[in-house]
Design a protein around this motif. Structure first.
Motif, PDB file in Angstrom:
ATOM      1  N   ILE A   1       0.868  -1.181   0.000  1.00  0.00           N
ATOM      2  CA  ILE A   1       0.000   0.000   0.000  1.00  0.00           C
ATOM      3  C   ILE A   1       0.905   1.231   0.000  1.00  0.00           C
ATOM      4  O   ILE A   1       1.842   1.316   0.794  1.00  0.00           O
ATOM      5  CB  ILE A   1      -0.915   0.037   1.240  1.00  0.00           C
ATOM      6  CG1 ILE A   1      -1.894  -1.145   1.222  1.00  0.00           C
ATOM      7  CG2 ILE A   1      -1.683   1.364   1.329  1.00  0.00           C
ATOM      8  CD1 ILE A   1      -2.776  -1.252   2.448  1.00  0.00           C
ATOM      9  N   ALA A   2       0.613   2.181  -0.890  1.00  0.00           N
ATOM     10  CA  ALA A   2       1.317   3.472  -0.891  1.00  0.00           C
ATOM     11  C   ALA A   2       0.345   4.533  -0.387  1.00  0.00           C
ATOM     12  O   ALA A   2      -0.835   4.516  -0.746  1.00  0.00           O
ATOM     13  CB  ALA A   2       1.785   3.824  -2.298  1.00  0.00           C
ATOM     14  N   SER A   3       0.835   5.446   0.465  1.00  0.00           N
ATOM     15  CA  SER A   3      -0.018   6.555   0.904  1.00  0.00           C
ATOM     16  C   SER A   3       0.804   7.831   0.975  1.00  0.00           C
ATOM     17  O   SER A   3       2.031   7.796   0.869  1.00  0.00           O
ATOM     18  CB  SER A   3      -0.690   6.244   2.248  1.00  0.00           C
ATOM     19  OG  SER A   3       0.264   6.159   3.285  1.00  0.00           O
ATOM     20  N   ASN A   4       0.134   8.955   1.147  1.00  0.00           N
ATOM     21  CA  ASN A   4       0.780  10.286   1.157  1.00  0.00           C
ATOM     22  C   ASN A   4       1.667  10.492  -0.075  1.00  0.00           C
ATOM     23  O   ASN A   4       2.719  11.124   0.006  1.00  0.00           O
ATOM     24  CB  ASN A   4       1.623  10.473   2.433  1.00  0.00           C
ATOM     25  CG  ASN A   4       0.756  10.571   3.688  1.00  0.00           C
ATOM     26  OD1 ASN A   4      -0.432  10.814   3.593  1.00  0.00           O
ATOM     27  ND2 ASN A   4       1.366  10.383   4.842  1.00  0.00           N
ATOM     28  N   ALA A   5       1.223   9.969  -1.216  1.00  0.00           N
ATOM     29  CA  ALA A   5       2.075  10.010  -2.418  1.00  0.00           C
ATOM     30  C   ALA A   5       2.374  11.437  -2.864  1.00  0.00           C
ATOM     31  O   ALA A   5       3.511  11.763  -3.202  1.00  0.00           O
ATOM     32  CB  ALA A   5       1.410   9.229  -3.547  1.00  0.00           C
ATOM     33  N   VAL A   6       1.369  12.303  -2.876  1.00  0.00           N
ATOM     34  CA  VAL A   6       1.573  13.663  -3.410  1.00  0.00           C
ATOM     35  C   VAL A   6       1.164  14.738  -2.393  1.00  0.00           C
ATOM     36  O   VAL A   6       0.665  15.795  -2.746  1.00  0.00           O
ATOM     37  CB  VAL A   6       0.826  13.871  -4.755  1.00  0.00           C
ATOM     38  CG1 VAL A   6       1.512  13.104  -5.855  1.00  0.00           C
ATOM     39  CG2 VAL A   6      -0.646  13.472  -4.666  1.00  0.00           C
ATOM     40  N   THR A   7       1.395  14.433  -1.094  1.00  0.00           N
ATOM     41  CA  THR A   7       0.946  15.355  -0.048  1.00  0.00           C
ATOM     42  C   THR A   7       1.932  16.493   0.235  1.00  0.00           C
ATOM     43  O   THR A   7       1.604  17.384   1.014  1.00  0.00           O
ATOM     44  CB  THR A   7       0.680  14.597   1.266  1.00  0.00           C
ATOM     45  OG1 THR A   7       1.826  13.802   1.556  1.00  0.00           O
ATOM     46  CG2 THR A   7      -0.538  13.700   1.154  1.00  0.00           C
ATOM     47  N   SER A   8       3.115  16.484  -0.348  1.00  0.00           N
ATOM     48  CA  SER A   8       4.039  17.622  -0.154  1.00  0.00           C
ATOM     49  C   SER A   8       4.001  18.487  -1.420  1.00  0.00           C
ATOM     50  O   SER A   8       3.715  17.990  -2.513  1.00  0.00           O
ATOM     51  CB  SER A   8       5.466  17.129   0.095  1.00  0.00           C
ATOM     52  OG  SER A   8       6.017  16.643  -1.115  1.00  0.00           O
TER      53      SER A   8
END
Ligand SMILES: Cc1cc2nc3c(=O)[nH]c(=O)nc-3n(C[C@H](O)[C@H](O)[C@H](O)COP(=O)(O)O)c2cc1C
Ligand SMILES: [Mn+2]
Length: 474
Positions: free
Chosen positions: A61-68
């Motif tokens: 599972i990948a998360s916070n991929a484009v949060t920055s």
């Protein structure tokens, strides 16, 4: 710098040293909480979970991929080294000149590496998290694309709607309101007595994730928009069950039909929202009967759970780019920036005032285009709209509340708004009021306003260039 798929994008994040690998986490109790804690950290690292408790090695599972801001820029094909406001400006400009790219079909798509149908189906093989402790169940789709074909125009809609797991071959797909393109398309099939063919794409590349969030008009495919972002067509392959175009390099695909709600519905939710609250209790929701599941070897589910502000799915306020464009289209000159804080719930416009009424003119357009946000602030051009401390400094030193605030009533909100009283919600109320704060020097005596003692942004940057290394202590 273009990436082909989610895997290549994750590799790029790794190169930027912004990826953390987490092993052994529990998808029912920990993966959502770890994602939220990480999103609250200063550099909000992207996460890749492996050895997920109860699941085979490689099911990730990948998360916070484009949060920055940096990773959002990377996904948009914009220089990730730009300052956030400059990156948003670059996106605003790029967005205005995007040339739609139709997808192209390829043979032997990786998503067909593993394929099961019929009695062989079991959604429990995939680690769908319970993202927030009191959610009503496990969600395979928190950032997944839902693909449908309009039966009249033939165009493809591909947007993000959440997908809850309800058994080995059943999920629900939740539309926030009846105006979602997916909801409109499904109703067209149901009204002619047919189930609606649908594919759920889990683990799509970030250009598709962004396109799935954009407000595009009906008739315009999110695939074409994602192709425009990448300046390369999305490569697709027809799903063997539905014939719907599926991104060839996507990770996990569910194919099947969304059944008429007159025949069946299941109770969906509750699911934590981006406001940081639950919006409703369990509610009846359309059911997808899954006919086939395809996945790549060692698949990666892309998760993007809503979290308490300021944590948001995207590290740049993408909706602010739309408001910025709208202001310019309406002829408002001298906009130096538009930003949103508190996960879109507060909009800030910075402009160089040219005439009395200029600030209010901009504020009213921004207010009209601010979804769910009760607060719209206008600041002068020496204030950085992306810096909340700077904005509050302007509010507390340039705004006389008895003269420079207005309230706009019955404005655009939604059923997700936590402050609409329950009995009003039951009557169908989805509007609220918006406070406009003109945190600008009053135009009539702008030349007499006390002179700034603080460094200008330009002077501060020049000092950073020359003395930054010494100040960092490196
Ligand atoms: C991570 C994420 C989750 C979302 N979840 C939902 C959802 O469950 N239901 C919904 O109606 N919209 C949801 N949205 C918003 C829609 O994707 C968005 O408004 C989109 O523009 C709708 O596209 P459409 O005009 O093709 O219907 C979500 C957006 C994001 C980024
Ligand atoms: Mn759409």
């Amino acid at each position: 710098m273009p990436y082909q798929d989610l895997r290549e994008f994750i590799a790029q994040i790794d190169t930027l040293k912004a990826l953390r690998r987490i092993e052994g986490a529990d998808p029912q109790r920990e993966i959502g909480a770890i994602t939220e804690v990480a999103a609250g950290m200063a550099e909000c690292p992207a996460l890749l979970f492996d050895r997920i408790k109860g699941y085979p090695l490689g099911f990730r599972i990948a998360s916070n991929a484009v949060t920055s801001p940096q990773r959002a820029a990377l996904a948009l094909g914009i220089d990730p080294l730009l300052r956030p406001l400059d990156a948003l400006k670059a996106w605003m400009a790029k967005r205005q000149t995007l040339v739609p790219r139709k997808p192209v079909a390829i043979a032997n798509p990786p998503f067909m590496e593993n394929s099961r149908r019929g009695s062989d189906l079991d959604l429990a093989r995939f680690p769908a998290p319970v993202w927030h402790k009191q959610d009503g169940g496990a969600y395979i789709g928190s950032g997944s694309l839902v693909i449908m074909r309009d039966p009249e125009g033939g165009w493809i809609n591909a947007s993000i709607y959440r997908v809850q797991v309800h058994g080995p071959n059943r999920v629900t797909i939740q539309f926030d309101h009846g105006g979602r393109h997916g909801a409109i398309i499904a109703r067209k099939y149901w009204e002619s007595g047919k189930p609606c063919p649908v594919a759920v794409v889990n683990g799509e590349d970030p250009a598709l994730f962004i396109a799935g969030f954009e407000y595009l008009p009906a008739g315009i495919s999110e695939y074409d928009f994602a192709g425009a972002i990448k300046d390369a067509p999305i490569e697709i392959h027809p799903g063997p069950v539905t014939g719907l175009p599926i991104p060839a390099y996507a990770e996990i695909i569910l194919e099947g039909h969304l059944l008429p709600v007159s025949e069946i519905s299941l109770l969906e939710g509750p699911f934590g929202e981006f406001t940081g609250y639950f919006a409703a209790d369990k509610r009846p929701c359309p059911v997808m009967e899954v006919a086939a599941i395809h996945h790549r070897n060692d698949p990666i589910l892309l998760g993007s759970p809503p979290m308490k502000p300021p944590r948001f799915h995207f590290g740049l306020p993408l909706r602010a780019a739309g408001i910025w464009s709208n202001l310019e289209a309406a002829g408002i000159t001298d906009i130096v920036g538009v930003w949103q804080h508190v996960s879109q719930l507060m909009t800030v416009v910075a402009l160089r005032q040219r005439y009395d009424g200029h600030a209010k003119r901009a504020a009213l357009i921004a207010a009209a285009n601010t979804y769910m946000g009760r607060l719209v602030v206008v600041v002068d051009d020496d204030v950085d709209p992306s810096n909340l401390a700077d904005v509050m400094w302007a509010v507390t030193t340039r705004c006389e509340p008895s003269e420079q605030t207005d309230i706009v009533r019955n404005a655009w909100s939604s059923a997700l708004d936590p402050r609409i009283p329950p009995e009003a919600k039951e009557r169908g109320v989805t509007s609220h009021s918006k406070l406009i704060i003109e945190a600008v020097k009053p135009f009539a005596w702008i030349d007499k306003f006390p002179k700034l003692s603080a460094l200008s942004h330009e002077d501060a940057r020049a000092i950073e260039e020359k003395w930054g290394e010494a100040l960092k202590g490196s």
